[in-house]
Write an enzyme that holds these catalytic residues in place. Structure first.
Site, PDB file in Angstrom:
ATOM      1  N   ASP A  37      47.043  27.238  69.526  1.00  0.00           N
ATOM      2  CA  ASP A  37      46.613  26.055  70.268  1.00  0.00           C
ATOM      3  C   ASP A  37      47.702  24.993  70.139  1.00  0.00           C
ATOM      4  O   ASP A  37      47.982  24.522  69.034  1.00  0.00           O
ATOM      5  CB  ASP A  37      45.288  25.564  69.632  1.00  0.00           C
ATOM      6  CG  ASP A  37      44.636  24.469  70.453  1.00  0.00           C
ATOM      7  OD1 ASP A  37      45.200  24.107  71.502  1.00  0.00           O
ATOM      8  OD2 ASP A  37      43.574  23.975  70.031  1.00  0.00           O
TER       9      ASP A  37
ATOM     10  N   ASP B 192      47.509  25.479  77.365  1.00  0.00           N
ATOM     11  CA  ASP B 192      48.010  25.212  76.011  1.00  0.00           C
ATOM     12  C   ASP B 192      47.331  26.055  74.938  1.00  0.00           C
ATOM     13  O   ASP B 192      47.395  25.706  73.764  1.00  0.00           O
ATOM     14  CB  ASP B 192      47.882  23.720  75.690  1.00  0.00           C
ATOM     15  CG  ASP B 192      46.444  23.226  75.747  1.00  0.00           C
ATOM     16  OD1 ASP B 192      45.584  23.988  76.200  1.00  0.00           O
ATOM     17  OD2 ASP B 192      46.187  22.093  75.327  1.00  0.00           O
ATOM     18  N   GLU B 193      46.689  27.129  75.312  1.00  0.00           N
ATOM     19  CA  GLU B 193      45.989  27.972  74.333  1.00  0.00           C
ATOM     20  C   GLU B 193      46.129  29.437  74.709  1.00  0.00           C
ATOM     21  O   GLU B 193      46.063  29.777  75.888  1.00  0.00           O
ATOM     22  CB  GLU B 193      44.488  27.692  74.364  1.00  0.00           C
ATOM     23  CG  GLU B 193      44.015  26.470  73.668  1.00  0.00           C
ATOM     24  CD  GLU B 193      42.516  26.339  73.856  1.00  0.00           C
ATOM     25  OE1 GLU B 193      41.751  26.967  73.112  1.00  0.00           O
ATOM     26  OE2 GLU B 193      42.113  25.635  74.801  1.00  0.00           O
TER      27      GLU B 193
END
Lengths: 409, 81
Positions: A11, A105-106
């Site tokens: 993350d 973003d993960e």
């Protein structure tokens, strides 16, 4: 499903804000909030310095300014984040082909098969963290666990720049006192419904009779029971194996509330063109067109209609959206508009039978070619001339690859 | 950042395997020496690939853009620190 799986959840920390801080050294160590290009947008991401003042994603700029008068607003740059995200995913793919991009973003990584090549999961995590830091100056939090549910939970436990391991023999102890809302997939509504049964922790959820959960939540009841136990069999699914998408849509928060029909129509045309273009790019057609409207008081509703034949023609999508609009009596000015096609048919294009339809398809194709070569909206409808089209910041839920929903908020 | 779209002359190092690194550029009559490459990213406008560089000199932050299709450099923005 392989036993003793080792899953990583990576993350990126305050992704958009951190990219902006790297791009502009003067922003480093300062409270920064990334907002959209439109005049009225919410905060997409804020730096940890801003979070310390209570600034949160989703706040409007006025609210955020109240919390932190020194807050620096930066207009987001989609292309910069998208490029960075793709590069980071490429780094992850060097360690395992099983990378599931969860959002911009993960990502989840199944490294079970990579251990003999690269060492332990902790070593792989450190290598990935180091390479991301070296290449972009960005930090990420990593969770290591036997499944996706626990890996996501673990990555949340130490932020920023954390590395947390939940080993199989620790699962029962971790879950026992864990508040249910900390599990990914339990929203406010489910939390409320479970609280009515007196369930507040995962331990209580796991011990609660599964029959009652099934009666109350249907199939989800059983899943909730397993979630309470920290059990999750879901595989890490790489992009190329992911299920086909079910919708293509765009929505936008308007710079000012609109009540003039002509202004609303111009936005609908822009959104329809964006939907049609992306649908054509990925060779999907939709049989259902949905119009979404949000009022200034945040009341949001959708209306949809099914067509006789599926389409990806922008003009047809627009006409259906207008028809849906005409069936409504707008009670307030409009804050947000969205257009979406669902009920998709994949790879099912055929040359239209009638000449008029063929001409339309050829015009759309010619416009796409020109826009592909010279940039989006280089050639567009006369009514959109002079209007700024498609320049809003992307939502963090957006995925950098494939045909996905993009919320232009 | 103040947005611009000014054509500029740029001295850059094109080295195999290490990407492109702007060293200095002329903006009007001013010569700006790049002291730090803060960030770089890539995008496309239609079919043209464009490389963006966030660079600093002793006082300001600049965004330079190199268009690979016509090999021109553009100063896209400046932020006075």
């Amino acid at each position: 499903m392989a036993e003793n799986r080792i899953i990583l959840h990576i993350d990126m920390n305050a992704f958009f804000a951190s990219v902006e801080q790297q791009s502009n050294p003067a922003l480093q160590g300062k409270p920064v909030a990334v907002i959209g290009a439109a005049k009225r947008t919410i905060i997409t991401t804020c730096s940890y310095e801003a979070r310390a003042f209570g600034v949160r994603t989703g706040m409007n700029s006025w609210e955020a300014r109240q919390k932190c008068p020194e807050l620096i607003f930066v207009v987001g740059n989609n292309k910069k984040y998208s490029y960075t995200s793709k590069q980071i995913i490429a780094i992850m793919r060097e360690y395992t082909p099983l990378v599931e991009v969860f959002s911009i973003d993960e990502a989840f990584l199944d490294v079970t098969g990579s251990l003999s090549l690269f060492g332990s999961a902790e070593e792989i995590s450190r290598m990935i963290k180091e390479r991301i830091r070296e290449r972009f100056g960005l930090t990420c939090s990593v969770g290591i666990a036997p499944n996706k549910l626990l890996a996501k939970l673990a990555s949340d436990m130490q932020k920023p720049d954390g590395l947390t391991v939940i080993a199989p023999d620790q699962v029962a102890r971790v879950m026992e006192r864990l508040p249910i809302q900390q599990l990914c997939g339990i929203g406010a509504k489910t939390q409320q419904q479970l609280a009515a049964f007196g369930i507040r922790t995962c331990g209580e959820l796991a011990r609660f009779p599964v029959d009652i959960l099934r009666k109350k939540f249907g199939v989800t009841g059983e899943r909730l029971h397993y979630m309470g136990l920290g059990v999750d069999d879901a595989p890490v699914v790489p992009e190329e194996e992911a299920e086909e998408v079910k919708s293509v849509g765009h929505s936008t928060t308007l710079d000012a509330d609109l009540c003039q029909r002509s202004e609303i129509l111009a936005v609908l045309l822009q959104l329809s063109e964006m939907v049609g273009r992306r649908a054509r790019k990925y060779r999907v057609t939709g049989k259902t067109v949905t119009l979404t409207i949000r009022y200034p008081d945040f009341t949001t509703f959708s209306r949809q209609m099914s067509r006789a034949a599926p389409t990806n023609n922008s003009d047809e999508i627009y006409r259906d959206a207008v028809q849906l609009l005409d069936q409504l009596e707008l009670a307030q000015p409009v804050r947000l508009l969205g257009v979406r096609i669902t009920n998709l048919t994949h790879q099912a294009e055929q040359l239209p039978l009638f000449e008029n339809e063929r001409k339309k398809a050829l015009v759309a194709s010619a416009m796409d070619c020109l826009n592909n070569r010279f940039g989006d909206f280089s050639v567009t409808y006369g009514t959109l001339l002079g209007k700024e089209c498609g320049a809003k910041v992307i939502s963090p839920a957006w995925k950098p690859e494939g045909v996905r929903n993009v919320n232009a908020d | 950042m103040q947005r611009l779209s000014d054509s500029v002359r740029v001295a850059a190092i094109f080295a195999p395997g290490s990407g492109i690194r702007p060293v200095w550029f002329e903006w009007g009559r001013k010569k700006c020496c790049v002291t730090r490459l803060a960030y770089c990213w890539k995008d496309a406008l239609g079919g043209a690939t464009r490389l963006h560089f966030a660079v600093c000199d002793d006082s300001n932050l600049y965004e330079l853009m190199y268009d690979t299709s016509d090999q021109n450099w553009t100063l896209m923005g400046v932020e006075e620190q």
